[in-house]
Design an enzyme around this catalytic site. Structure first.
Site, PDB file in Angstrom:
ATOM      1  N   GLN A  82       9.943  28.242 -14.953  1.00  0.00           N
ATOM      2  CA  GLN A  82       9.928  27.155 -15.924  1.00  0.00           C
ATOM      3  C   GLN A  82       9.235  27.543 -17.227  1.00  0.00           C
ATOM      4  O   GLN A  82       8.298  28.340 -17.237  1.00  0.00           O
ATOM      5  CB  GLN A  82       9.213  25.948 -15.317  1.00  0.00           C
ATOM      6  CG  GLN A  82       9.865  25.413 -14.056  1.00  0.00           C
ATOM      7  CD  GLN A  82      11.208  24.761 -14.307  1.00  0.00           C
ATOM      8  OE1 GLN A  82      11.375  23.985 -15.237  1.00  0.00           O
ATOM      9  NE2 GLN A  82      12.183  25.088 -13.476  1.00  0.00           N
TER      10      GLN A  82
ATOM     11  N   LYS B 171       2.725  22.640 -20.509  1.00  0.00           N
ATOM     12  CA  LYS B 171       4.096  22.375 -20.073  1.00  0.00           C
ATOM     13  C   LYS B 171       4.674  21.281 -20.961  1.00  0.00           C
ATOM     14  O   LYS B 171       4.079  20.212 -21.093  1.00  0.00           O
ATOM     15  CB  LYS B 171       4.130  21.929 -18.610  1.00  0.00           C
ATOM     16  CG  LYS B 171       3.805  23.031 -17.617  1.00  0.00           C
ATOM     17  CD  LYS B 171       4.047  22.555 -16.193  1.00  0.00           C
ATOM     18  CE  LYS B 171       3.832  23.658 -15.186  1.00  0.00           C
ATOM     19  NZ  LYS B 171       4.166  23.229 -13.800  1.00  0.00           N
TER      20      LYS B 171
ATOM     21  N   ASP C 229      10.635  20.957 -15.188  1.00  0.00           N
ATOM     22  CA  ASP C 229       9.403  20.316 -14.738  1.00  0.00           C
ATOM     23  C   ASP C 229       9.148  19.014 -15.488  1.00  0.00           C
ATOM     24  O   ASP C 229       9.445  18.904 -16.674  1.00  0.00           O
ATOM     25  CB  ASP C 229       8.210  21.244 -14.952  1.00  0.00           C
ATOM     26  CG  ASP C 229       8.089  22.296 -13.859  1.00  0.00           C
ATOM     27  OD1 ASP C 229       8.893  22.256 -12.915  1.00  0.00           O
ATOM     28  OD2 ASP C 229       7.185  23.140 -13.959  1.00  0.00           O
TER      29      ASP C 229
ATOM     30  N   LEU D 163      -5.769  22.921 -16.932  1.00  0.00           N
ATOM     31  CA  LEU D 163      -6.909  23.824 -17.022  1.00  0.00           C
ATOM     32  C   LEU D 163      -6.718  25.018 -16.089  1.00  0.00           C
ATOM     33  O   LEU D 163      -6.428  24.861 -14.911  1.00  0.00           O
ATOM     34  CB  LEU D 163      -8.194  23.084 -16.652  1.00  0.00           C
ATOM     35  CG  LEU D 163      -9.509  23.845 -16.829  1.00  0.00           C
ATOM     36  CD1 LEU D 163      -9.792  24.114 -18.291  1.00  0.00           C
ATOM     37  CD2 LEU D 163     -10.663  23.070 -16.207  1.00  0.00           C
ATOM     38  N   TRP D 164      -6.892  26.207 -16.647  1.00  0.00           N
ATOM     39  CA  TRP D 164      -6.798  27.434 -15.861  1.00  0.00           C
ATOM     40  C   TRP D 164      -8.039  27.554 -14.985  1.00  0.00           C
ATOM     41  O   TRP D 164      -9.158  27.325 -15.431  1.00  0.00           O
ATOM     42  CB  TRP D 164      -6.703  28.634 -16.802  1.00  0.00           C
ATOM     43  CG  TRP D 164      -6.241  29.903 -16.145  1.00  0.00           C
ATOM     44  CD1 TRP D 164      -7.016  30.825 -15.530  1.00  0.00           C
ATOM     45  CD2 TRP D 164      -4.902  30.382 -16.057  1.00  0.00           C
ATOM     46  NE1 TRP D 164      -6.264  31.853 -15.054  1.00  0.00           N
ATOM     47  CE2 TRP D 164      -4.949  31.614 -15.361  1.00  0.00           C
ATOM     48  CE3 TRP D 164      -3.665  29.898 -16.504  1.00  0.00           C
ATOM     49  CZ2 TRP D 164      -3.805  32.369 -15.104  1.00  0.00           C
ATOM     50  CZ3 TRP D 164      -2.541  30.651 -16.239  1.00  0.00           C
ATOM     51  CH2 TRP D 164      -2.611  31.860 -15.548  1.00  0.00           C
TER      52      TRP D 164
ATOM     53  N   ASP E 101       9.781  20.956  -3.601  1.00  0.00           N
ATOM     54  CA  ASP E 101       9.908  22.327  -4.113  1.00  0.00           C
ATOM     55  C   ASP E 101       8.672  23.184  -3.833  1.00  0.00           C
ATOM     56  O   ASP E 101       8.431  24.154  -4.542  1.00  0.00           O
ATOM     57  CB  ASP E 101      10.178  22.270  -5.626  1.00  0.00           C
ATOM     58  CG  ASP E 101      10.692  23.599  -6.172  1.00  0.00           C
ATOM     59  OD1 ASP E 101      11.538  24.218  -5.510  1.00  0.00           O
ATOM     60  OD2 ASP E 101      10.245  24.012  -7.254  1.00  0.00           O
TER      61      ASP E 101
ATOM     62  N   ASP F 207       1.282  23.354  -9.294  1.00  0.00           N
ATOM     63  CA  ASP F 207       2.671  23.369  -9.752  1.00  0.00           C
ATOM     64  C   ASP F 207       3.433  22.153  -9.233  1.00  0.00           C
ATOM     65  O   ASP F 207       4.341  22.259  -8.412  1.00  0.00           O
ATOM     66  CB  ASP F 207       3.342  24.666  -9.304  1.00  0.00           C
ATOM     67  CG  ASP F 207       4.599  24.979 -10.110  1.00  0.00           C
ATOM     68  OD1 ASP F 207       4.828  24.282 -11.124  1.00  0.00           O
ATOM     69  OD2 ASP F 207       5.345  25.900  -9.736  1.00  0.00           O
TER      70      ASP F 207
END
Length: 413
Positions: free
Chosen positions: A115, A131, A149, A231-232, A297, A316
């Site tokens: 995506q 995203k 998404d 946030l990573w 998914d 995700d």
């Protein structure tokens, strides 16, 4: 602690009213005990009170940081092997505000995957994922796995995870970005090469498996593109990826063994890492989230770290909230095939019945900058799907017994 006891007391009161109501009403052999029957007025009042208590607990108290707050350090310190965010997080508003308003220092193509997404660096050195918005809130997907998404699904799932007391979903917040002034001036060359215009709209197609050319690009409204900032996670705990035992084939006419073997879970729990530790129960928790949000998914899953007690992350979540009128029953396969659920999860689900879930979540999402996050139809879908989950648990209890189904908070044994 006082708040927790209030909630426990309310749950017990609601349960007593419900049981009394079911005992006193005329018998009906065809009636579904877990159906959508209204509670007595007194129990409804208690449900409304419970909503108020949960709103008080989870709503943001303030979105502004104090002068000495470092939002990125705050969020990094929250992350532990079994949670991303603590139960009590008074600084969450500060972190969310920093994500939705922090200056963008650099922009690049997404890290990998199917995506379209961007990798951004915010002021202070924090890495985040962006995203973009593809669909309007009322758009209905053709199938359970089709389409791009849904950015709003990431936001809703983060707050849903808080309500369910899982706290394993990355922090997410809505943001509108000006592509012309915030992205293009700081974009890498490989990202800039994918920008184009369509009429008066800025567009780009980035880099991913399905990102081919302008035909697969996303366009802003003028220069403004709505999306979600995620946030990573800190590098303290490396992620380990596993294929899901309940992986779908994604091919027409091809079925996986779990789809035809009702005893499939017996084989799963005989092998690592499902024969001990919390991973199987974490997957069942994730299954409950996926069914509520309509996500079919989850073909792989990630654990935060490589220890035996590392948690399964609920990452995700973009393939969610695609159709409010369709409930994909097979998403619940890990639950109804294994017939196991954590006692804490079961109690939380019971607490959220009778529209407590939808009403509380709707209030929490109203604080996001891109509200309304969900179309109204999805709140009814959440309550309906919750009842189906409880029905499955009830059927497992009837067939296997309470103590075989309701487990402790750690393992499936």
């Amino acid at each position: 602690m006082k708040l927790k006891w209030k909630i426990i007391v309310l749950i017990n009161i609601i349960f007593i009213f419900f049981v009394s109501f079911k005992i006193l009403q005329p018998e009906n052999e065809d009636e579904d005990v877990w159906g959508d029957n209204p509670l007595p007025t007194s129990a409804s009042r208690e449900s409304r009170q419970l909503v108020k208590i949960l709103q008080e607990k989870y709503m943001l108290k303030s979105e502004y940081c104090q002068s000495d707050d470092d939002p990125w350090k705050i969020a990094a310190d929250w992350v532990k092997r079994r949670e991303i965010i603590p139960e009590n997080a008074p600084k969450l508003g500060c972190v969310l505000h920093s994500l939705k308003s922090g200056k963008i220092l650099s922009a690049d193509v997404g890290y990998k995957g199917t995506q379209l997404k961007l990798t951004l660096q915010l002021e202070g050195g924090q890495r985040v994922i962006f995203k973009p918005k593809w669909f309007e809130r009322d758009f209905v997907q053709e199938t359970i796995i089709s389409g791009g998404d849904r950015h709003n699904g990431e936001i809703a799932t983060f707050h849903l995870g808080r309500l369910l007391e899982f706290r394993r979903t990355p922090i997410a917040v809505g943001r509108k970005i000006n592509l012309k002034t915030e992205i293009i001036p700081v974009a890498t060359e490989r990202l800039l090469k994918t920008f184009f215009t369509k009429g008066r709209n800025q567009c780009f197609y980035g880099k991913c498996l399905y990102c081919k050319d302008e035909s697969t690009g996303v366009c802003a409204e003028g220069d403004i593109l709505e999306g979600v900032i995620i946030l990573w996670l800190p590098n303290t705990y490396p992620l380990k990826v596993y294929p899901s035992p309940w992986l779908r084939s994604y091919k027409a006419g091809v079925t996986k063994r779990w789809e035809s073997n009702k005893d499939f879970c017996k084989d799963v729990i005989m092998r690592q890492p499902y024969d001990s530790g919390p991973i199987l129960m974490d997957l069942i928790d994730a299954t409950i989230v996926d069914y509520l949000i309509g996500n079919a998914d989850r073909h792989h899953y990630e654990t935060l770290g490589t220890k035996s007690d590392s948690m399964v992350l609920i990452l995700d979540n973009g393939k969610s909230f695609g159709n409010p009128d369709y409930d994909e029953y097979t998403i619940l396969a890990p639950l109804y095939q294994c017939c196991k659920i954590r006692e804490s999860t079961w109690q939380t689900l019971l607490m959220l019945r009778n529209t407590v879930l939808s009403k509380t979540l709707q209030t929490l999402l109203s604080q996001d900058s891109i509200e309304p996050v969900l179309h109204d139809k999805y709140y009814a879908a959440l309550d309906r799907r919750l009842e189906r989950i409880l029905l499955e648990v009830n059927e497992c209890i009837v067939s296997k017994g309470l103590h075989q189904v309701i487990t402790d908070t750690s393992t499936h044994s």
